[in-house]
Scaffold this motif. Structure first.
Motif, PDB file in Angstrom:
ATOM      1  N   MET A 282     -34.638 -61.007   3.655  1.00  0.00           N
ATOM      2  CA  MET A 282     -35.620 -60.037   3.686  1.00  0.00           C
ATOM      3  C   MET A 282     -35.462 -58.171   3.420  1.00  0.00           C
ATOM      4  O   MET A 282     -34.851 -57.615   3.626  1.00  0.00           O
ATOM      5  CB  MET A 282     -36.871 -60.203   5.080  1.00  0.00           C
ATOM      6  CG  MET A 282     -38.350 -60.582   4.625  1.00  0.00           C
ATOM      7  SD  MET A 282     -38.820 -60.851   6.312  1.00  0.00           S
ATOM      8  CE  MET A 282     -39.868 -59.005   6.252  1.00  0.00           C
ATOM      9  N   PHE A 283     -33.019 -58.690   4.129  1.00  0.00           N
ATOM     10  CA  PHE A 283     -32.641 -57.431   5.206  1.00  0.00           C
ATOM     11  C   PHE A 283     -31.284 -57.826   4.351  1.00  0.00           C
ATOM     12  O   PHE A 283     -30.309 -58.447   5.123  1.00  0.00           O
ATOM     13  CB  PHE A 283     -32.830 -57.686   6.535  1.00  0.00           C
ATOM     14  CG  PHE A 283     -34.338 -57.467   7.481  1.00  0.00           C
ATOM     15  CD1 PHE A 283     -34.783 -55.861   6.641  1.00  0.00           C
ATOM     16  CD2 PHE A 283     -34.451 -57.672   7.535  1.00  0.00           C
ATOM     17  CE1 PHE A 283     -36.091 -55.717   7.101  1.00  0.00           C
ATOM     18  CE2 PHE A 283     -36.235 -58.423   8.387  1.00  0.00           C
ATOM     19  CZ  PHE A 283     -37.328 -56.821   8.412  1.00  0.00           C
ATOM     20  N   THR A 321     -42.770 -51.746   7.692  1.00  0.00           N
ATOM     21  CA  THR A 321     -41.483 -52.117   7.612  1.00  0.00           C
ATOM     22  C   THR A 321     -41.640 -53.637   7.042  1.00  0.00           C
ATOM     23  O   THR A 321     -40.717 -54.401   6.594  1.00  0.00           O
ATOM     24  CB  THR A 321     -40.797 -52.591   8.681  1.00  0.00           C
ATOM     25  OG1 THR A 321     -40.624 -51.022  10.173  1.00  0.00           O
ATOM     26  CG2 THR A 321     -39.098 -52.734   9.110  1.00  0.00           C
ATOM     27  N   ARG A 324     -41.285 -55.546   3.419  1.00  0.00           N
ATOM     28  CA  ARG A 324     -40.454 -55.837   2.871  1.00  0.00           C
ATOM     29  C   ARG A 324     -40.540 -57.684   2.834  1.00  0.00           C
ATOM     30  O   ARG A 324     -39.616 -57.860   2.350  1.00  0.00           O
ATOM     31  CB  ARG A 324     -39.289 -56.274   4.413  1.00  0.00           C
ATOM     32  CG  ARG A 324     -38.622 -54.813   3.714  1.00  0.00           C
ATOM     33  CD  ARG A 324     -37.011 -54.224   3.594  1.00  0.00           C
ATOM     34  NE  ARG A 324     -36.259 -53.469   3.518  1.00  0.00           N
ATOM     35  CZ  ARG A 324     -35.178 -53.338   3.750  1.00  0.00           C
ATOM     36  NH1 ARG A 324     -34.382 -54.332   3.665  1.00  0.00           N
ATOM     37  NH2 ARG A 324     -34.155 -52.245   3.562  1.00  0.00           N
ATOM     38  N   ILE A 330     -37.991 -56.829  -2.129  1.00  0.00           N
ATOM     39  CA  ILE A 330     -36.916 -56.403  -1.758  1.00  0.00           C
ATOM     40  C   ILE A 330     -35.752 -55.574  -1.763  1.00  0.00           C
ATOM     41  O   ILE A 330     -35.546 -54.306  -1.049  1.00  0.00           O
ATOM     42  CB  ILE A 330     -36.263 -57.596  -0.490  1.00  0.00           C
ATOM     43  CG1 ILE A 330     -37.464 -58.381   0.223  1.00  0.00           C
ATOM     44  CG2 ILE A 330     -34.869 -57.852  -0.307  1.00  0.00           C
ATOM     45  CD1 ILE A 330     -37.134 -59.881   0.561  1.00  0.00           C
ATOM     46  N   LYS A 333     -37.666 -51.840  -2.177  1.00  0.00           N
ATOM     47  CA  LYS A 333     -37.523 -51.191  -0.912  1.00  0.00           C
ATOM     48  C   LYS A 333     -35.998 -51.165   0.127  1.00  0.00           C
ATOM     49  O   LYS A 333     -36.412 -49.734   0.488  1.00  0.00           O
ATOM     50  CB  LYS A 333     -38.099 -52.475  -0.390  1.00  0.00           C
ATOM     51  CG  LYS A 333     -39.981 -52.799  -0.467  1.00  0.00           C
ATOM     52  CD  LYS A 333     -40.463 -50.905   0.261  1.00  0.00           C
ATOM     53  CE  LYS A 333     -41.899 -51.237  -0.010  1.00  0.00           C
ATOM     54  NZ  LYS A 333     -42.386 -49.931  -0.848  1.00  0.00           N
ATOM     55  N   ALA A 334     -35.296 -51.960  -0.008  1.00  0.00           N
ATOM     56  CA  ALA A 334     -33.439 -51.716   0.150  1.00  0.00           C
ATOM     57  C   ALA A 334     -33.210 -50.253  -0.242  1.00  0.00           C
ATOM     58  O   ALA A 334     -32.772 -49.247   0.641  1.00  0.00           O
ATOM     59  CB  ALA A 334     -33.149 -52.658   0.104  1.00  0.00           C
TER      60      ALA A 334
END
Ligand code: AMP
Length: 590
Positions: A282-283, A321, A324, A330, A333-334
């Motif tokens: 996700m990140f 948040t 995500r 993803i 959104k990043a």
């Protein structure tokens, strides 16, 4: 040990109505399990194919399972499906067809627990072309080689509907009883579990190496630590009193909790959620930043990832948040919704365990290694020694749009997996009468009358988690606040987790139309917490000499769906409800 044996224990567990009996049966089962099978026996009893961070989903589709039963029994899918419609549980149906087809059985293989587990694991991870057929083949082989009782549990496990109701704490207690003669050893087992988050591993090491082996379980990279949790109080004064006059207050960010494991030499970063699921994917932006910005070779640190709108200069709410989570969005959104991680704790640094060190030391090191941090920042904090300063910091945090503050004991260790007074939260919502919501676990449901009848659904029975006794205690019945969408969802998911009687770890004086396995959490708002002669939440003999529990007045659902980020044991505890009752009384008086 043959899977058959464990299936016989599952059958016994299912008919039990108290947690103590459950521990006895589990203890007997674990004693009988061989070293080679124990890891898998524990996972299977938990209803999983590995620890949460391994991310292996069980769950084979209904249609495939019906085809597997067809192959194993010789009965047609249409007959199996008709039977399933009647029983409501494909496991029960599988058992019945296995019974009827005894003479036609194709295989006389008998699998051990480990062999059964390995095949189920293979079924779960097989993908690509032709995978459907191999899944059916493997599943049918398992069913064909089992007794009717074994077939029942294999199918339930594979479909994710094993309803044993055994919690982690129950397994730990049984492990302690089975392998040591020391009742206190449960605490050490718990500690080991809190730092490796893998119950199968803990059981395996205990069976193989005994107590010494458990001492050897140490914090390690890429094995998430079970997160520390915060207690709550409602004024700066109370907090400072608990903290002996001085503490650190940190901003409380309403994002997603993240535990970051970084090995710079290997260029490897993994992120784990509060529920210890692997959320690395996700990140990607946080992972890159971690390698760039953290000044250390290897580290485990914890913080809150939160989306931030730079133009408006505001933190965005949790829901933003959480977007995500949707995989396909993803990378977009990043770009459009940058996130930051506000780090607040350090548990491991360059090969050294930091959990035993004092908060002040951990924080100092955290500040050192995050000096260059842009995406990885430090949680804002201030050391205070007066209630006035604490309250001032709190008001500022609220003005900035934050949720509240978390006070931390300056000398406290990192206490994995537990809610202790070394962290105390003070949230905006505690200031009003019961405006804070409660997360409750559903333990039963009622059939509807009137207009709801067509849905056959008339509300839910909800419980809190008593973490000291490891049981669920009822606190309210809820009949309002459901959106049609939630109603549909509940009807669908709850009917799948019905149990034949009251689950052993549910303590209740009321009887819903159907009991369900405590699994799903919903967010609830109420006007007030009241004393209750009926509900078991916090049931106790109180200072005034009377016995009562707690209940909610005018409860209604506020979540639009099930809280997927919380498991049953993460519902609000009975103890918290008792505390909230006291806070509420105080607020009313003042
Ligand atoms: P709650 O979820 O209300 O029990 O509050 C505890 C949660 O607050 C933790 O699990 C973290 O996800 C979050 N949190 C946000 N900021 C902090 C902080 N500075 N220290 C500890 N927890 C924090």
């Amino acid at each position: 040990m043959l899977f058959e044996k464990i299936a016989a224990y599952y059958d016994r567990l299912e008919s039990i109505s108290s947690r103590l009996e459950m521990i006895d049966v589990l203890t007997e089962m674990l004693k009988e399990t061989s070293e080679d099978d124990i890891r898998e026996a524990i996972y299977m009893t938990q209803g999983v194919l590995g620890p949460p961070f391994a991310g292996i989903e069980i769950g084979i589709a209904e249609k495939l399972t019906e085809q597997a039963i067809e192959r194993a029994s010789g009965y047609k899918v249409s007959e199996i499906d008709a039977n399933f419609k009647k029983t409501g549980d494909l496991g029960t149906s599988a058992g019945q067809f296995a019974e009827k087809s005894k003479l036609k059985r194709m295989s006389s293989n008998k699998f051990t627990v480990k062999e059964t587990f390995d095949i189920l694991l293979k079924i779960a991870v097989t993908s690509g072309s032709g995978s459907q057929d191999s899944k059916i083949r493997m599943m049918s082989e398992l069913i064909a080689s089992s007794s009717p009782n074994g077939a029942k549990y294999i199918v339930r496990f594979a479909m994710g509907t094993l309803r044993l109701g055994v919690g982690d704490a129950t397994i730990l207690e049984a492990l302690s009883k089975a392998f040591t003669d020391d009742r206190k050893f449960k605490t050490e087992l718990e500690n080991a579990y809190n730092i490796c988050s893998d119950l199968g591993e803990v059981g395996y090491i205990l069976a193989k190496k005994g107590k010494k082996g458990i001492d050897g379980i140490k914090i390690s990279l890429f094995k998430p630590i079970r997160p520390a949790l915060a207690e709550r109080l409602s004024t700066g004064e109370e907090i400072l009193e608990k903290m002996h006059g001085k503490c650190s207050v940190e901003s409380k960010y309403d994002g997603m909790r993240a535990q970051l494991h970084v090995d710079k030499k290997k260029g490897k970063v993994q992120i784990y959620s509060r529920r210890l699921e692997n959320t690395t994917e996700m990140f990607p932006d946080i992972c890159e930043a971690a390698l760039r910005e953290i000044d250390a070779d290897s580290v485990i640190l914890e913080g809150e990832i939160i989306a931030y709108d730079e133009v408006a200069n505001i933190f965005l709410p949790f829901q933003e948040t959480a977007q995500r989570r949707r995989k396909h969005e993803i990378s977009a959104k990043a770009q459009s919704l940058p996130v930051y991680m506000f780090s607040f704790d350090l548990m491991y640094l360059n090969g050294h365990d930091y959990m035993e060190k004092e908060y002040s030391q951990r924080r100092m090191k955290l500040e050192e290694i995050l000096k260059k941090g842009k995406m990885l920042r430090l949680a804002d904090r201030k050391v205070v020694d007066s209630a006035k300063d604490l309250e001032k910091y709190f008001v500022n945090a609220i003005d900035e749009g934050l949720e509240g503050v978390v006070a931390k004991g300056l000398n406290s260790k990192y206490i994995a997996g537990a809610r202790k007074f070394s962290w105390i939260k003070l949230k905006r919502s505690y200031r009003n009468e019961l405006s804070d919501t409660l997360d409750l676990v559903i333990v039963g449901y009622y059939l509807g009358k009137g207009s709801r009848e067509e849905f056959k659904f008339g509300g839910i029975l909800c419980a809190t988690y008593n973490d000291r006794k490891d049981v669920f205690e009822t606190v309210t019945r809820i009949g309002t606040g459901f959106t049609e969408k939630l109603l549909e969802e509940l009807r669908e998911i709850l009917s799948k987790i019905r149990t034949t009687g009251k689950p052993a770890r549910v303590v209740s004086n009321v009887e819903p139309d159907f009991w369900v396995e405590p699994r799903y959490v919903v967010t609830v708002r109420a006007d007030e917490i009241t004393k209750s002669p009926t509900h078991t939440c916090g049931w106790n003999k109180h200072e005034d000499g009377t016995q009562y529990g707690y209940a909610l007045r005018f409860p209604r659902i506020v979540s639009n769906g099930i809280r997927e980020d919380k498991g049953a044991e993460e519902a609000n505890t009975s103890h918290e409800v008792a505390e909230m009752y006291k806070l509420q009384k105080k607020t009313k008086l003042s």
